[in-house]
Scaffold this motif. Structure first.
Motif, PDB file in Angstrom:
ATOM      1  N   VAL A 134       0.818  -1.062   0.012  1.00 42.43           N
ATOM      2  CA  VAL A 134       0.014   0.058   0.004  1.00 42.43           C
ATOM      3  C   VAL A 134       0.761   1.189  -0.037  1.00 42.43           C
ATOM      4  O   VAL A 134       0.244   2.327  -0.199  1.00 42.43           O
ATOM      5  N   GLU A 135       2.176   1.120   0.406  1.00 44.38           N
ATOM      6  CA  GLU A 135       2.969   2.444   0.331  1.00 44.38           C
ATOM      7  C   GLU A 135       3.147   3.069  -0.971  1.00 44.38           C
ATOM      8  O   GLU A 135       2.838   4.544  -0.829  1.00 44.38           O
ATOM      9  N   ALA A 136       3.210   2.541  -1.846  1.00 47.38           N
ATOM     10  CA  ALA A 136       3.461   3.258  -3.161  1.00 47.38           C
ATOM     11  C   ALA A 136       2.036   3.950  -3.407  1.00 47.38           C
ATOM     12  O   ALA A 136       2.247   5.170  -3.857  1.00 47.38           O
ATOM     13  N   LEU A 137       0.831   3.494  -3.170  1.00 46.27           N
ATOM     14  CA  LEU A 137      -0.378   4.092  -3.393  1.00 46.27           C
ATOM     15  C   LEU A 137      -0.574   5.133  -2.386  1.00 46.27           C
ATOM     16  O   LEU A 137      -1.147   6.236  -2.913  1.00 46.27           O
ATOM     17  N   LEU A 138      -0.273   5.175  -1.575  1.00 42.14           N
ATOM     18  CA  LEU A 138      -0.362   6.184  -0.512  1.00 42.14           C
ATOM     19  C   LEU A 138       0.465   7.307  -0.712  1.00 42.14           C
ATOM     20  O   LEU A 138       0.138   8.530  -0.722  1.00 42.14           O
ATOM     21  N   ARG A 139       1.796   7.043  -1.209  1.00 41.34           N
ATOM     22  CA  ARG A 139       2.668   7.939  -1.598  1.00 41.34           C
ATOM     23  C   ARG A 139       1.941   8.751  -2.673  1.00 41.34           C
ATOM     24  O   ARG A 139       2.263  10.091  -2.756  1.00 41.34           O
ATOM     25  N   ARG A 140       1.389   8.126  -3.771  1.00 40.56           N
ATOM     26  CA  ARG A 140       0.984   8.896  -4.745  1.00 40.56           C
ATOM     27  C   ARG A 140      -0.504   9.908  -4.628  1.00 40.56           C
ATOM     28  O   ARG A 140      -0.716  10.692  -4.942  1.00 40.56           O
ATOM     29  N   LEU A 141      -1.088   9.011  -3.673  1.00 41.51           N
ATOM     30  CA  LEU A 141      -2.353   9.743  -3.371  1.00 41.51           C
ATOM     31  C   LEU A 141      -2.232  10.730  -2.333  1.00 41.51           C
ATOM     32  O   LEU A 141      -3.259  11.680  -2.351  1.00 41.51           O
ATOM     33  N   THR A 142      -1.095  11.052  -1.692  1.00 42.42           N
ATOM     34  CA  THR A 142      -1.024  12.004  -0.641  1.00 42.42           C
ATOM     35  C   THR A 142       0.069  12.875  -1.029  1.00 42.42           C
ATOM     36  O   THR A 142       0.331  14.063  -0.422  1.00 42.42           O
ATOM     37  N   GLY A 143       1.020  12.587  -1.813  1.00 37.01           N
ATOM     38  CA  GLY A 143       2.164  13.321  -2.079  1.00 37.01           C
ATOM     39  C   GLY A 143       3.402  13.226  -1.211  1.00 37.01           C
ATOM     40  O   GLY A 143       4.397  13.816  -1.137  1.00 37.01           O
ATOM     41  N   ALA A 144       3.309  12.252  -0.014  1.00 39.45           N
ATOM     42  CA  ALA A 144       4.270  12.105   0.958  1.00 39.45           C
ATOM     43  C   ALA A 144       5.421  11.202   0.131  1.00 39.45           C
ATOM     44  O   ALA A 144       5.188  10.314  -0.570  1.00 39.45           O
ATOM     45  N   GLU A 145       6.535  11.319   1.103  1.00 33.89           N
ATOM     46  CA  GLU A 145       7.538  10.413   0.676  1.00 33.89           C
ATOM     47  C   GLU A 145       7.427   9.210   1.278  1.00 33.89           C
ATOM     48  O   GLU A 145       8.093   8.200   0.394  1.00 33.89           O
ATOM     49  N   ALA A 146       6.827   8.914   2.136  1.00 35.23           N
ATOM     50  CA  ALA A 146       6.627   7.507   2.672  1.00 35.23           C
ATOM     51  C   ALA A 146       5.337   7.219   3.532  1.00 35.23           C
ATOM     52  O   ALA A 146       4.779   8.162   3.865  1.00 35.23           O
ATOM     53  N   ALA A 240      -1.903  27.856  11.452  1.00 32.48           N
ATOM     54  CA  ALA A 240      -1.711  27.006  10.326  1.00 32.48           C
ATOM     55  C   ALA A 240      -0.896  25.964  10.232  1.00 32.48           C
ATOM     56  O   ALA A 240       0.285  26.331  10.779  1.00 32.48           O
ATOM     57  N   SER A 241      -1.053  24.986   9.598  1.00 30.87           N
ATOM     58  CA  SER A 241       0.040  24.008   9.382  1.00 30.87           C
ATOM     59  C   SER A 241       1.435  24.474   8.840  1.00 30.87           C
ATOM     60  O   SER A 241       2.586  24.128   9.323  1.00 30.87           O
ATOM     61  N   GLU A 257       0.661  16.229  12.488  1.00 27.16           N
ATOM     62  CA  GLU A 257      -0.488  16.647  12.666  1.00 27.16           C
ATOM     63  C   GLU A 257      -1.269  15.157  12.569  1.00 27.16           C
ATOM     64  O   GLU A 257      -1.237  14.464  11.743  1.00 27.16           O
ATOM     65  N   ASP A 258      -2.157  15.366  13.588  1.00 29.95           N
ATOM     66  CA  ASP A 258      -3.094  14.189  13.646  1.00 29.95           C
ATOM     67  C   ASP A 258      -4.495  14.688  12.961  1.00 29.95           C
ATOM     68  O   ASP A 258      -5.058  15.442  13.589  1.00 29.95           O
ATOM     69  N   LEU A 259      -4.683  14.038  11.962  1.00 24.44           N
ATOM     70  CA  LEU A 259      -5.894  14.659  11.273  1.00 24.44           C
ATOM     71  C   LEU A 259      -7.357  14.018  11.462  1.00 24.44           C
ATOM     72  O   LEU A 259      -8.380  14.475  11.281  1.00 24.44           O
ATOM     73  N   GLY A 260      -7.093  12.800  12.325  1.00 23.19           N
ATOM     74  CA  GLY A 260      -8.349  12.156  12.780  1.00 23.19           C
ATOM     75  C   GLY A 260      -9.034  11.592  11.500  1.00 23.19           C
ATOM     76  O   GLY A 260      -8.564  10.373  11.093  1.00 23.19           O
ATOM     77  N   SER A 261      -9.876  12.080  11.026  1.00 19.06           N
ATOM     78  CA  SER A 261     -10.613  11.362   9.988  1.00 19.06           C
ATOM     79  C   SER A 261     -10.036  11.323   8.648  1.00 19.06           C
ATOM     80  O   SER A 261      -9.846  10.401   7.839  1.00 19.06           O
ATOM     81  N   GLY A 262      -8.987  12.385   8.483  1.00 20.25           N
ATOM     82  CA  GLY A 262      -8.287  12.147   7.077  1.00 20.25           C
ATOM     83  C   GLY A 262      -8.753  12.024   5.774  1.00 20.25           C
ATOM     84  O   GLY A 262      -8.700  10.883   5.128  1.00 20.25           O
ATOM     85  N   THR A 277      -7.635  18.364   3.933  1.00 20.83           N
ATOM     86  CA  THR A 277      -7.178  16.922   3.395  1.00 20.83           C
ATOM     87  C   THR A 277      -5.918  16.539   3.717  1.00 20.83           C
ATOM     88  O   THR A 277      -5.059  17.329   4.050  1.00 20.83           O
ATOM     89  N   VAL A 278      -5.655  15.243   3.348  1.00 27.40           N
ATOM     90  CA  VAL A 278      -4.482  14.654   3.601  1.00 27.40           C
ATOM     91  C   VAL A 278      -3.444  15.183   2.766  1.00 27.40           C
ATOM     92  O   VAL A 278      -2.251  15.676   3.206  1.00 27.40           O
ATOM     93  N   PRO A 279      -3.721  15.344   1.385  1.00 36.46           N
ATOM     94  CA  PRO A 279      -2.641  15.858   0.523  1.00 36.46           C
ATOM     95  C   PRO A 279      -2.511  17.351   0.869  1.00 36.46           C
ATOM     96  O   PRO A 279      -1.174  17.652   0.621  1.00 36.46           O
ATOM     97  N   GLU A 280      -3.360  18.141   1.176  1.00 38.47           N
ATOM     98  CA  GLU A 280      -3.174  19.434   1.479  1.00 38.47           C
ATOM     99  C   GLU A 280      -2.000  19.642   2.827  1.00 38.47           C
ATOM    100  O   GLU A 280      -1.280  20.557   2.742  1.00 38.47           O
ATOM    101  N   THR A 281      -2.335  18.585   3.598  1.00 41.63           N
ATOM    102  CA  THR A 281      -1.489  18.741   4.990  1.00 41.63           C
ATOM    103  C   THR A 281       0.037  18.242   4.637  1.00 41.63           C
ATOM    104  O   THR A 281       0.817  18.920   5.255  1.00 41.63           O
ATOM    105  N   VAL A 282       0.074  17.297   3.697  1.00 43.45           N
ATOM    106  CA  VAL A 282       1.221  16.859   3.488  1.00 43.45           C
ATOM    107  C   VAL A 282       2.313  18.096   2.572  1.00 43.45           C
ATOM    108  O   VAL A 282       3.177  18.348   2.763  1.00 43.45           O
TER     109      VAL A 282
END
Ligand SMILES: *Cc1c(COP(=O)(O)O)cnc(C)c1O
Length: 466
Positions: A134-146, A240-241, A257-262, A277-282
């Motif tokens: 799931v890591e690659a998917l999560l990276r692509r969907l959120t823009g995070a490195e890991a 703001a973050s 940041e603990d986003l809760g629902s995310g 949203t998660v991508p915005e926070t990242v």
């Protein structure tokens, strides 16, 4: 004359006698001996209490046997069972939160019925990482490195605090020291992780300078917690973050940041208020972002952590991670759910999103369909009619949102509504509804299309018992 209680109790059959009497009943063929004995005990206990409370004569063995059979029919073969959620609360923690998409359920079935490459790299035959699925998917969907996934978001917060701030201070705004149902309180999690809470600001207003002044040699982390289940309104201020990230960078302190629902999607186009949203926070540069898998995301129970590679790697290496790790079913369900986001089909196929964004007219249509199936007699006995109301999203998500919804109002009197409520919760499938203004409201936003016939059947049966 009421019988002498002790003598009355002696007239009851023993557990053994009743079990033997029931041994050959066809209705109980699939019930194990152990469970049958437990049901017989429960039935006898209930009868003993009734005899004492009412000073009544005990029921005879045949009547008691019939009650045991009824209990089985009532409770089904298993303790954990599907039910009809007529509360309108889409993310109901007590009712299991998010439902999984068809594809997610199929993936669960697939990895449950055969061995899988859970921790095997098929190309090299070497040991692989379960998170790799799931890591690659999560990276692509959120823009995070890991990314990393643990048991739930509470575990994610605990793991992050333990890894980054054990024996150090964590700076948190007073306005964000939240409690989520089920014993999750930020100060308690902090204590358990070995971190020291450093509260700053006030309940309604916290400024950047409050954080800046609190940072010292022992600061391990700046933590921002999304107040997902309540809102402070009026004269308020928070940081703001992006500003917190700038401060953290300048002073060399990581920011979480603990986003809760995310949510991965901006739900404003569907009439919901703004939520980060998660991508915005990242994108704001936060080092570590955590959120739940089974809230707005609409996947299996999980705690998802995304962020900077070095920071996520430290969490991954923490021995606590092994204790909090997810199983193959979570990975299978999560991968399928995330794949729907990537394919752009999530709003249609992920049940949480589909329910939240379903137009009122469609919900009303389902309520009408239940009413039509009831028949005139049951409708009259229940005093049932279609009505509109507002419902909470639930799961500590979007607390200020009141979703317009439709359902059936039933129960001619407060007493009848309460009896109906109890009758519906018993039986199979159980139906859980809301008592509103002394009437029972069966909210159809959370009633699945495939449950309409069952709901009508249960209502009709309850009408005849009212
Ligand atoms: C819901 C929530 C949690 C807990 O998440 P679980 O996945 O239920 O463990 C933690 N923090 C916030 C802000 C939440 O809303």
């Amino acid at each position: 004359m009421s019988p002498e209680p002790a003598a009355a109790l002696r007239a009851l059959p023993s557990v053994d006698q009743l079990v033997r009497r029931l041994a050959d009943r066809a209705e109980l063929a699939k019930v194990s001996r152990g469970r049958l004995t437990a049901l017989v005990r429960e039935t006898l206990d209930a009868e003993r209490q009734r005899v004492l409370a009412e000073r009544a004569a005990p029921a005879d063995a045949e009547a008691l046997a019939a009650r045991v059979v009824a209990r089985v029919a009532h409770a089904g073969l298993f303790s954990l069972r599907p039910l009809i959620n007529a509360t309108g609360v889409v993310l109901h923690t007590n009712l299991g939160r998010a439902l999984l998409s068809r594809q997610a359920r199929e993936r669960l079935e697939a990895v449950a019925s055969a061995y899988s490459n859970l921790e095997l790299d098929l190309a090299t035959k070497e040991r692989g990482s379960r998170y790799g699925h799931v890591e690659a998917l999560l990276r692509r969907l959120t823009g995070a490195e890991a990314a990393l996934v643990v048991n739930n978001n509470a575990a994610a917060v605990l793991l992050a605090l333990e890894t980054l701030a054990h024996g150090k201070e964590v700076v948190v705004s007073r306005g964000e020291l939240i409690e989520i149902g089920g014993e999750f309180r930020i100060p308690d999690i902090m204590l358990r992780s070995g971190a020291v809470l450093r509260e700053v600001g006030t309940t309604n207003r916290t400024h950047l300078r409050d954080y800046a002044e609190a940072i010292g040699a022992s600061t391990g982390l700046l933590l921002k917690v999304h107040t997902s289940n309540y809102r402070v309104v009026g004269f308020t201020a928070d940081v703001a973050s992006r500003e917190l990230v700038a401060l953290g960078r300048e002073r060399g302190v990581p920011v979480m940041e603990d986003l809760g629902s995310g949510s991965l999607l901006d739900l404003r186009p569907y009439g919901f208020p703004y939520e980060p949203t998660v991508p915005e926070t990242v994108a704001a540069g936060v080092d570590l972002v955590s959120f739940s898998g089974d809230k707005l995301l609409g996947g299996p129970q999980a705690g998802i952590v995304v962020g900077r590679r070095e920071v996520v790697a430290r969490l991954e290496k923490n021995p606590w991670n092994r204790a909090l790790r997810i199983d193959k079913f979570t990975i299978a369900g999560l991968e399928a759910t995330l794949a729907a986001y990537e394919a752009g089909t999530a709003l249609r196929t992920v049940p949480t999103l589909a329910m939240l964004t379903e137009p009122l007219a469609a919900v009303r249509g389902r309520a009408r369909s239940v009413l039509r199936r009831l028949g005139a007699d049951a409708r009259a006995r229940l005093a049932a009619r279609v009505a509109e109301d507002r419902a909470q999203v639930g799961g500590g998500a979007l607390p200020t949102v009141e979703l317009p919804t439709a359902g059936l109002v039933a129960g001619a009197s407060p007493g009848a509504a309460r009896r109906l409520d109890a009758l519906l919760r018993g039986g199979d499938p159980p139906v859980v509804a809301r008592l509103v203004d002394d009437r029972l409201f069966l909210d159809c936003r959370t009633v699945l299309a495939g449950q309409v016939a069952d709901l009508a059947r249960r209502l009709a049966a309850a009408a005849s018992e009212l």
